[in-house]
Design an enzyme around this catalytic site. Structure first.
Site, PDB file in Angstrom:
ATOM      1  N   ASP A  82       0.868  -1.190   0.000  1.00 44.14           N
ATOM      2  CA  ASP A  82       0.000   0.000   0.000  1.00 44.14           C
ATOM      3  C   ASP A  82       0.898   1.231   0.000  1.00 44.14           C
ATOM      4  OD1 ASP A  82      -2.268   1.648   0.131  1.00 44.14           O
ATOM      5  OD2 ASP A  82      -2.497   1.460   2.290  1.00 44.14           O
ATOM      6  N   SER A  83       0.279   2.402  -0.147  1.00 47.61           N
ATOM      7  CA  SER A  83       1.043   3.658  -0.130  1.00 47.61           C
ATOM      8  C   SER A  83       1.452   4.047   1.287  1.00 47.61           C
ATOM      9  CB  SER A  83       0.157   4.779  -0.678  1.00 47.61           C
ATOM     10  OG  SER A  83      -1.016   4.854   0.123  1.00 47.61           O
ATOM     11  N   CYS A 111      -4.598  -2.072  -1.441  1.00 46.69           N
ATOM     12  CA  CYS A 111      -4.878  -0.673  -1.743  1.00 46.69           C
ATOM     13  C   CYS A 111      -5.874  -0.635  -2.897  1.00 46.69           C
ATOM     14  CB  CYS A 111      -3.568   0.001  -2.146  1.00 46.69           C
ATOM     15  SG  CYS A 111      -3.768   1.683  -2.760  1.00 46.69           S
ATOM     16  N   ASN A 112      -7.014  -0.044  -2.664  1.00 46.16           N
ATOM     17  CA  ASN A 112      -8.036   0.040  -3.725  1.00 46.16           C
ATOM     18  C   ASN A 112      -7.555   0.880  -4.896  1.00 46.16           C
ATOM     19  OD1 ASN A 112     -11.033  -0.839  -2.454  1.00 46.16           O
ATOM     20  ND2 ASN A 112      -9.458  -0.313  -0.984  1.00 46.16           N
ATOM     21  N   CYS A 126     -11.394   2.200   0.471  1.00 45.12           N
ATOM     22  CA  CYS A 126      -9.975   2.550   0.605  1.00 45.12           C
ATOM     23  C   CYS A 126      -9.485   1.839   1.856  1.00 45.12           C
ATOM     24  CB  CYS A 126      -9.822   4.063   0.748  1.00 45.12           C
ATOM     25  SG  CYS A 126      -8.161   4.572   1.285  1.00 45.12           S
ATOM     26  N   THR A 127      -8.358   1.154   1.757  1.00 50.95           N
ATOM     27  CA  THR A 127      -7.925   0.322   2.888  1.00 50.95           C
ATOM     28  C   THR A 127      -7.621   1.166   4.125  1.00 50.95           C
ATOM     29  OG1 THR A 127      -5.664   0.303   2.009  1.00 50.95           O
ATOM     30  CG2 THR A 127      -7.087  -1.532   1.424  1.00 50.95           C
ATOM     31  N   HIS A 128      -7.210   2.410   3.941  1.00 49.97           N
ATOM     32  CA  HIS A 128      -6.970   3.269   5.105  1.00 49.97           C
ATOM     33  C   HIS A 128      -8.223   3.388   5.987  1.00 49.97           C
ATOM     34  CE1 HIS A 128      -3.203   4.544   3.251  1.00 49.97           C
ATOM     35  NE2 HIS A 128      -2.904   5.190   4.361  1.00 49.97           N
TER      36      HIS A 128
HETATM   37  N1  DGL Z   1      -4.928   2.934   0.873  1.00 53.28           N
HETATM   38  C1  DGL Z   1      -5.168   3.392  -0.448  1.00 53.28           C
HETATM   39  C2  DGL Z   1      -6.452   2.815  -1.012  1.00 53.28           C
HETATM   40  O1  DGL Z   1      -6.922   1.783  -0.579  1.00 53.28           O
HETATM   41  C3  DGL Z   1      -5.142   4.872  -0.734  1.00 53.28           C
HETATM   42  C4  DGL Z   1      -4.255   5.795   0.000  1.00 53.28           C
HETATM   43  C5  DGL Z   1      -3.585   6.861  -0.849  1.00 53.28           C
HETATM   44  O2  DGL Z   1      -4.244   7.740  -1.401  1.00 53.28           O
HETATM   45  O3  DGL Z   1      -2.364   6.741  -0.932  1.00 53.28           O
HETATM   46  O4  DGL Z   1      -7.019   3.353  -1.927  1.00 53.28           O
END
Ligand code: DGL
Length: 275
Positions: A14-15, A78-79, A191-193
Protein backbone atom coordinates in the site's frame (compact mmCIF):
# COMPACT_ATOMS: atom_id res chain seq x y z
CA UNK A 1 17.07 -13.03 9.02
CA UNK A 2 18.95 -13.42 5.70
CA UNK A 3 17.48 -12.49 2.35
CA UNK A 4 17.41 -16.16 1.40
CA UNK A 5 14.95 -16.85 4.22
CA UNK A 6 12.61 -14.26 2.81
CA UNK A 7 11.95 -15.95 -0.53
CA UNK A 8 8.31 -16.94 -1.06
CA UNK A 9 6.90 -14.58 1.54
CA UNK A 10 3.43 -13.10 0.97
CA UNK A 11 3.60 -9.37 0.23
CA UNK A 12 1.00 -6.76 1.19
CA UNK A 13 1.52 -3.45 -0.58
CA UNK A 14 0.00 0.00 0.00
CA UNK A 15 1.04 3.66 -0.13
CA UNK A 16 1.05 3.84 3.68
CA UNK A 17 -0.64 2.27 6.67
CA UNK A 18 -4.02 1.27 5.15
CA UNK A 19 -3.18 -2.25 4.01
CA UNK A 20 -1.97 -3.20 7.49
CA UNK A 21 -5.62 -3.94 8.28
CA UNK A 22 -5.56 -6.66 5.61
CA UNK A 23 -2.23 -8.05 6.76
CA UNK A 24 -3.58 -8.21 10.33
CA UNK A 25 -6.73 -10.03 9.25
CA UNK A 26 -4.81 -12.50 7.09
CA UNK A 27 -2.21 -13.19 9.82
CA UNK A 28 -5.08 -14.19 12.12
CA UNK A 29 -6.50 -16.50 9.49
CA UNK A 30 -3.14 -18.18 8.73
CA UNK A 31 -0.21 -17.37 11.01
CA UNK A 32 2.18 -19.74 9.23
CA UNK A 33 3.48 -17.92 6.11
CA UNK A 34 5.96 -15.09 6.44
CA UNK A 35 4.30 -11.80 5.52
CA UNK A 36 6.07 -8.68 4.27
CA UNK A 37 4.29 -5.33 4.42
CA UNK A 38 5.55 -2.69 1.99
CA UNK A 39 4.44 0.88 2.75
CA UNK A 40 5.35 2.94 -0.32
CA UNK A 41 5.63 6.21 1.60
CA UNK A 42 7.93 7.54 -1.06
CA UNK A 43 4.90 7.86 -3.36
CA UNK A 44 2.16 8.58 -0.80
CA UNK A 45 -0.65 9.47 -1.46
CA UNK A 46 -1.59 7.26 -4.39
CA UNK A 47 -5.05 8.80 -4.55
CA UNK A 48 -3.73 12.09 -5.95
CA UNK A 49 -1.77 10.46 -8.78
CA UNK A 50 -2.90 9.71 -12.31
CA UNK A 51 -3.49 6.20 -13.56
CA UNK A 52 -0.36 6.37 -15.73
CA UNK A 53 1.80 7.57 -12.85
CA UNK A 54 0.54 4.71 -10.66
CA UNK A 55 1.11 2.12 -13.36
CA UNK A 56 4.74 3.14 -13.72
CA UNK A 57 5.34 3.47 -9.93
CA UNK A 58 3.85 0.04 -9.29
CA UNK A 59 5.66 -1.71 -12.14
CA UNK A 60 8.96 -0.33 -10.84
CA UNK A 61 8.18 -1.25 -7.22
CA UNK A 62 6.97 -4.74 -8.11
CA UNK A 63 10.18 -5.37 -10.06
CA UNK A 64 12.17 -4.32 -7.00
CA UNK A 65 10.11 -6.51 -4.65
CA UNK A 66 10.48 -9.51 -6.96
CA UNK A 67 14.22 -9.04 -7.22
CA UNK A 68 14.72 -8.93 -3.45
CA UNK A 69 12.06 -11.34 -2.19
CA UNK A 70 10.69 -13.57 -5.01
CA UNK A 71 7.34 -13.47 -3.24
CA UNK A 72 4.78 -16.28 -3.39
CA UNK A 73 2.14 -13.69 -4.17
CA UNK A 74 1.58 -9.95 -3.99
CA UNK A 75 -1.55 -8.46 -2.45
CA UNK A 76 -2.30 -4.93 -3.58
CA UNK A 77 -3.73 -3.94 -0.21
CA UNK A 78 -4.88 -0.67 -1.74
CA UNK A 79 -8.04 0.04 -3.73
CA UNK A 80 -6.41 2.89 -5.64
CA UNK A 81 -3.51 0.71 -6.80
CA UNK A 82 -5.84 -2.17 -7.63
CA UNK A 83 -8.32 -0.30 -9.81
CA UNK A 84 -5.51 1.67 -11.49
CA UNK A 85 -2.81 -0.90 -12.17
CA UNK A 86 -3.79 -4.50 -11.42
CA UNK A 87 -4.36 -5.41 -15.08
CA UNK A 88 -1.05 -3.83 -16.15
CA UNK A 89 0.86 -5.60 -13.35
CA UNK A 90 -0.57 -8.96 -14.38
CA UNK A 91 0.44 -8.24 -17.97
CA UNK A 92 3.98 -7.19 -17.03
CA UNK A 93 4.60 -9.99 -14.52
CA UNK A 94 2.72 -13.02 -15.87
CA UNK A 95 4.60 -15.41 -13.56
CA UNK A 96 3.42 -13.62 -10.40
CA UNK A 97 0.11 -14.09 -8.60
CA UNK A 98 -1.54 -10.81 -7.64
CA UNK A 99 -4.55 -10.35 -5.38
CA UNK A 100 -6.33 -7.02 -5.74
CA UNK A 101 -8.60 -5.18 -3.31
CA UNK A 102 -11.52 -3.41 -4.89
CA UNK A 103 -14.42 -1.56 -3.25
CA UNK A 104 -17.28 -3.90 -2.25
CA UNK A 105 -19.64 -2.18 -4.67
CA UNK A 106 -21.45 -5.31 -5.87
CA UNK A 107 -22.52 -6.69 -2.47
CA UNK A 108 -23.62 -3.22 -1.41
CA UNK A 109 -25.73 -2.82 -4.54
CA UNK A 110 -27.35 -6.19 -4.04
CA UNK A 111 -28.16 -5.38 -0.41
CA UNK A 112 -29.45 -1.84 -0.97
CA UNK A 113 -33.22 -1.64 -0.61
CA UNK A 114 -33.31 1.96 -1.79
CA UNK A 115 -31.15 1.03 -4.78
CA UNK A 116 -28.77 3.80 -3.87
CA UNK A 117 -25.28 3.29 -2.43
CA UNK A 118 -22.44 5.64 -1.50
CA UNK A 119 -18.79 4.79 -2.12
CA UNK A 120 -16.10 6.43 -0.04
CA UNK A 121 -12.71 6.35 -1.74
CA UNK A 122 -9.79 8.32 -3.08
CA UNK A 123 -10.26 10.70 -6.00
CA UNK A 124 -8.37 8.31 -8.28
CA UNK A 125 -10.47 5.28 -7.32
CA UNK A 126 -13.73 7.11 -7.79
CA UNK A 127 -12.67 8.48 -11.18
CA UNK A 128 -11.66 5.07 -12.48
CA UNK A 129 -13.85 3.28 -15.03
CA UNK A 130 -14.00 0.33 -12.63
CA UNK A 131 -16.92 1.66 -10.60
CA UNK A 132 -18.85 2.87 -13.63
CA UNK A 133 -18.36 -0.50 -15.29
CA UNK A 134 -19.69 -2.38 -12.25
CA UNK A 135 -22.59 0.01 -11.99
CA UNK A 136 -23.53 -0.72 -15.59
CA UNK A 137 -23.02 -4.48 -15.50
CA UNK A 138 -23.97 -5.54 -11.94
CA UNK A 139 -27.18 -3.70 -11.15
CA UNK A 140 -28.00 -1.00 -13.65
CA UNK A 141 -30.88 0.38 -11.62
CA UNK A 142 -28.76 1.27 -8.58
CA UNK A 143 -27.52 4.83 -8.10
CA UNK A 144 -23.98 5.44 -6.87
CA UNK A 145 -22.91 8.53 -4.95
CA UNK A 146 -19.15 8.99 -5.00
CA UNK A 147 -17.65 10.55 -1.88
CA UNK A 148 -14.00 11.45 -2.46
CA UNK A 149 -12.18 11.55 0.89
CA UNK A 150 -8.47 12.20 0.44
CA UNK A 151 -8.51 14.03 3.78
CA UNK A 152 -9.67 10.82 5.51
CA UNK A 153 -6.62 9.03 4.08
CA UNK A 154 -4.48 11.79 5.60
CA UNK A 155 -6.27 11.54 8.92
CA UNK A 156 -5.53 7.83 9.20
CA UNK A 157 -1.96 8.19 7.94
CA UNK A 158 -0.97 11.12 10.14
CA UNK A 159 -3.37 11.39 13.08
CA UNK A 160 -4.95 8.01 13.82
CA UNK A 161 -2.50 7.02 16.57
CA UNK A 162 -2.87 10.41 18.26
CA UNK A 163 -6.64 10.66 18.14
CA UNK A 164 -9.13 9.43 20.74
CA UNK A 165 -12.32 7.44 20.26
CA UNK A 166 -14.56 10.52 20.31
CA UNK A 167 -12.61 12.14 17.46
CA UNK A 168 -12.66 8.93 15.43
CA UNK A 169 -16.43 8.58 15.88
CA UNK A 170 -16.90 12.24 14.89
CA UNK A 171 -14.85 11.69 11.73
CA UNK A 172 -16.88 8.60 10.77
CA UNK A 173 -20.17 10.43 11.45
CA UNK A 174 -19.28 13.16 8.97
CA UNK A 175 -19.16 10.66 6.09
CA UNK A 176 -22.19 8.71 7.26
CA UNK A 177 -24.12 11.99 7.27
CA UNK A 178 -22.99 12.72 3.71
CA UNK A 179 -24.05 9.21 2.61
CA UNK A 180 -27.44 9.58 4.28
CA UNK A 181 -28.06 13.03 2.78
CA UNK A 182 -27.37 11.61 -0.65
CA UNK A 183 -30.22 9.13 -0.12
CA UNK A 184 -28.02 6.01 0.11
CA UNK A 185 -28.69 3.15 2.53
CA UNK A 186 -25.29 1.49 2.05
CA UNK A 187 -21.83 2.92 2.51
CA UNK A 188 -18.83 1.20 0.93
CA UNK A 189 -15.44 1.82 2.55
CA UNK A 190 -13.46 1.83 -0.71
CA UNK A 191 -9.98 2.55 0.61
CA UNK A 192 -7.93 0.32 2.89
CA UNK A 193 -6.97 3.27 5.10
CA UNK A 194 -10.62 3.66 6.09
CA UNK A 195 -10.68 0.20 7.67
CA UNK A 196 -8.68 1.58 10.57
CA UNK A 197 -12.00 3.24 11.43
CA UNK A 198 -14.22 0.24 10.66
CA UNK A 199 -15.45 -0.12 14.26
CA UNK A 200 -16.21 3.59 14.45
CA UNK A 201 -18.10 3.53 11.12
CA UNK A 202 -20.14 0.56 12.30
CA UNK A 203 -20.84 2.12 15.71
CA UNK A 204 -21.78 5.48 14.23
CA UNK A 205 -24.01 4.17 11.44
CA UNK A 206 -27.74 4.17 12.14
CA UNK A 207 -29.56 0.84 11.57
CA UNK A 208 -30.77 1.93 8.13
CA UNK A 209 -27.22 2.44 6.75
CA UNK A 210 -25.14 -0.69 6.20
CA UNK A 211 -21.34 -0.44 6.01
CA UNK A 212 -19.44 -2.63 3.53
CA UNK A 213 -15.79 -3.57 3.13
CA UNK A 214 -13.94 -6.23 1.15
CA UNK A 215 -11.70 -7.65 3.87
CA UNK A 216 -12.98 -11.19 4.21
CA UNK A 217 -13.23 -11.74 0.44
CA UNK A 218 -9.62 -10.63 -0.06
CA UNK A 219 -8.26 -12.78 2.79
CA UNK A 220 -10.14 -15.78 1.42
CA UNK A 221 -8.68 -15.20 -2.05
CA UNK A 222 -5.11 -14.99 -0.68
CA UNK A 223 -5.65 -18.20 1.22
CA UNK A 224 -7.05 -20.00 -1.86
CA UNK A 225 -4.08 -19.04 -4.01
CA UNK A 226 -1.68 -19.88 -1.22
CA UNK A 227 -3.25 -23.32 -0.76
CA UNK A 228 -3.51 -24.01 -4.51
CA UNK A 229 0.13 -23.15 -5.17
CA UNK A 230 1.26 -25.43 -2.36
CA UNK A 231 3.73 -22.92 -1.03
CA UNK A 232 5.35 -25.35 1.39
CA UNK A 233 8.55 -23.44 0.70
CA UNK A 234 7.12 -20.33 2.30
CA UNK A 235 9.20 -19.46 5.35
CA UNK A 236 7.44 -20.60 8.52
CA UNK A 237 8.31 -20.63 12.18
CA UNK A 238 9.19 -16.91 12.29
CA UNK A 239 8.24 -14.93 15.36
CA UNK A 240 7.50 -11.69 13.50
CA UNK A 241 6.38 -10.53 10.08
CA UNK A 242 8.28 -7.77 8.29
CA UNK A 243 7.72 -4.09 7.55
CA UNK A 244 9.48 -2.18 4.78
CA UNK A 245 8.84 1.57 4.46
CA UNK A 246 10.10 3.14 1.21
CA UNK A 247 11.59 6.62 0.93
CA UNK A 248 13.35 8.63 3.58
CA UNK A 249 12.73 7.65 7.19
CA UNK A 250 9.59 9.42 8.35
CA UNK A 251 7.01 9.45 11.13
CA UNK A 252 9.19 7.02 13.04
CA UNK A 253 7.15 7.04 16.20
CA UNK A 254 3.99 6.16 14.31
CA UNK A 255 5.66 3.37 12.38
CA UNK A 256 7.06 1.93 15.62
CA UNK A 257 3.56 1.91 17.07
CA UNK A 258 2.19 0.23 13.95
CA UNK A 259 5.01 -2.33 13.95
CA UNK A 260 4.19 -3.17 17.57
CA UNK A 261 0.44 -3.38 16.96
CA UNK A 262 0.79 -5.72 13.96
CA UNK A 263 3.80 -7.63 15.35
CA UNK A 264 6.18 -6.51 12.59
CA UNK A 265 9.94 -6.09 12.49
CA UNK A 266 11.43 -3.22 10.42
CA UNK A 267 13.47 -4.50 7.50
CA UNK A 268 15.10 -3.05 4.38
CA UNK A 269 17.52 -4.97 2.16
CA UNK A 270 20.90 -3.23 2.18
CA UNK A 271 20.85 -2.42 -1.54
CA UNK A 272 17.09 -1.71 -1.73
CA UNK A 273 17.47 1.94 -2.72
CA UNK A 274 20.20 1.38 -5.28
CA UNK A 275 18.49 -1.52 -7.08
N1 DGL B 1 -4.93 2.93 0.87
C1 DGL B 1 -5.17 3.39 -0.45
C2 DGL B 1 -6.45 2.81 -1.01
O1 DGL B 1 -6.92 1.78 -0.58
C3 DGL B 1 -5.14 4.87 -0.73
C4 DGL B 1 -4.26 5.80 0.00
C5 DGL B 1 -3.58 6.86 -0.85
O2 DGL B 1 -4.24 7.74 -1.40
O3 DGL B 1 -2.36 6.74 -0.93
O4 DGL B 1 -7.02 3.35 -1.93
Amino acid sequence: MTDKNLQNCIVFLDSGAGGLTYLGAYAELNPRPLLLYVADKKNFPYGKKTKNELVSILIELTGRIKKHFSPALITLACNTASVSALAELRQNFPDTDFVGTVPAVKPAMLASKKKHIAVLGTERTLQDDYIQHIAETAAGDCAITRLAAGELVDFVERRFEYSDKAEKIAVAKKYIKAARESGADALVLGCTHFLFLLDEFKEAAPPDIAVFDSMSGVCGRIENIFAKNDKAKTPAGHSKNLLLVTGAENAEEQWSQRAARFNLERFKPRDWDSA
